[in-house]
Design an enzyme around this catalytic site. Structure first.
Site: not given
Lengths: 158, 158, 158, 158, 158, 158
Positions: B77-79, B115, B130
């Site tokens: 739901l991030c723009h 975000m 990793d």
């Protein structure tokens, strides 16, 4: 544990995607976990009337599954793997207070899927954060680690 | 903090990408931080002879920058926002022991970039994990939070 | 309607992404709709006990939102646009029988968002199909069209 | 057809990417079809002088092939599969009037490729729509369904 | 030309996506060019009967346009930009012998689009190579450079 | 070399992703090379004090590895392949003057990886160009070709 063997760095100090072409194709599985700690009132909002538990949690679970499929796009030296299973389970833990996130990933491949499981957990936590940031500025993502890894030369935990 | 206003959930309990069309285009900036805790011997391997600090850390910093640009692909739901700046700084902290990761992101847009900063930190931590997982099974990613946010209606911290 | 003006084809018959650099930045909005027709028993499964309406429908709604953000990656000559709003609403329609899907997309940009709305509807329908194909071989996706478009030189409907 | 077995929803009502790790790797093939209905004059424009049939149709065919390869990125619970073949054929049908779109996809894998075929058809239709929307506001995408599926436990049609 | 100012490397030697937040939003345009050299007989195959010029060349032109839109995903320190125009023109040059590729890209943004134009040319050349490699092992991609750049603080050529 | 067999074009002149489903899964390997020619002073800047060789070159090497994994997303008719190895080596060549780029890619698959190697070289060159364009307007990318290909029906060179 010896420190002299960073598999992704070659003799010249260069980052490379290491050759796994000679490793066996086996059924591999990994489980990773993590938490999003938040205010107790935030949990109330998620479980309360106007904010159905389903929408917040199911959105984050789905985001985790989709991110698992894109792990090799995000982690530069990760091998692409055709995942055969991806499940993300998010639970509310009032004792934290916060959310616990657990991802289980499987493949038939030449290398393990712990990075896919960790990526699923991370993106699920980020998605929870995104959906709750308007009501809570105290949130912290943490405790992200591999809980279990099987199917390779060495399993976690032993 | 009130719990009744989950911005991404509409009245029917449906997840949506909320309308930011009426918000001002302003210079927005966010800083996020996080850590990868590991064994002290792992830090030695990263700073030691055969494993140049540069390769491990610079790979993770770059992965963080690239992930910031893909935030809207990962967080449902991030723009989407055209970032104008992205910097990721990773430092070794023997006291943890482990790594500290800090991301600074900026944009000219109608919504904040916290975000994007959190995603950069998360993927940088995953990339460190990793590259070091072959020599250390004790690693934990955590302490991921927003350190600073400016340019919006309300800044963090106040 | 005249047929002589295919905007994406240049004088030499070549497909191009047309220049919108001189168009105004305006608030643009589009609504698209579509349906997934299925067996009546399939609707029962979705609304019945073991198969919560939420999981099937909310997964498809979210897939539609995420696909809207990737429209320019999928449609070769589509301009990339920073969406400011994306909502996908799926309803059960026993009369079809099937599902109706409606997407509302908005941006501040130089070109319309009808392709983003259509892409959201299409991928939401594909996701419903994916989740229900094990129990229903009669499904058909259709009726996908633009319901409304505003903010450009010419609006739909007039 | 029984409605009690939604494969992507677990006992707790959670959407998951189901485990196909125990399924056989077989040669799998799927064919999907669909249509874009439009005004008769639109077909004239596509086949007429200034607008070479090739550019509009070949662009949409190519978009369909490329979308097939990204199916698992778009459909949340779809397994990633290394496709071994992808063909999209678009024909003009004056009787509709409109376009018929047919996609044939193959893989060697543990699960079928009908979603890849449906995605190819959908994105090819969307691309036709994008290229023709300046001259035709009556277009409708529809009739998207699986025409044939082979190589799995159960084939379509029987 | 002075060598002391590598814009993407900070004082600590770290790669960063530099801050363009203070630069003006202007109409920016860039043209890049390149060639694919091949055997003369390969050109015959492309222009001959069974191998329509359209399919090989139009596929590569489209691939170039689509790649331009993904430049910021590929080039780690490139800023994402909403392109307003993308055209790729491929011509056969019997004198090389081979193909010439030219890309024109435009945006309204805070930084130039020469990397987008260069990426479009590169991927168009790679696509030609892919389609012709079965009949020609002598192909070489080269001569890829910026032909023109306008709209920024300094234009190319002066 | 005969010109009548363009594998990606079908009898109707249509671009397709050809069927490799009947080809053997073998260990396949390809090496590609290329150059970025620049001013001698640019090399000085890269190897000089403030501009550590590591940051420019390691960023470009990493970009090449990551691009190799996305080849099938960029080249329309390329088959997706799970790479088992990817190494990109960039060296400074004062005689050019410029940089030489070499990529080695391996897979276990049904088709070769020369396009992945060429894509890695191309994107590594583009990344070098991006990082150096502020100090050098004379740069040219070229000499991109397959140096070696093994594991298929026919190897390069013979």
């Amino acid at each position: 544990m010896s420190g002299g063997d960073l598999t992704h760095i070659d003799a010249g100090g260069r980052a490379t995607m290491v050759d796994v072409g000679d490793k066996l194709v086996t059924a591999r599985r990994a489980v990773a976990q993590g938490t999003l700690r938040c205010a107790a009132a935030t949990l109330d909002a998620v479980t309360g009337g106007t904010a159905p538990k389903g929408a917040v949690i199911s959105t984050a679970e789905l985001a985790g599954i989709m991110a698992a499929k894109r792990t090799a796009d995000l982690i530069p030296l990760c091998h692409p793997l055709p995942l055969t299973k991806a499940v993300v389970v998010i639970a509310i833990d009032p004792a934290l207070p916060g959310f616990t996130v657990k991802a289980t990933i499987a493949t038939q491949g030449q290398t393990g899927v712990e990075m896919e499981a960790l990526t699923a957990v991370s993106v699920a936590c980020l998605t929870l954060f995104d959906m709750l940031k308007a009501i809570d500025r105290t949130m912290v993502i943490g405790d992200i680690a591999v809980a279990e890894k099987t199917g390779g030369k060495s399993d976690w935990p032993d």
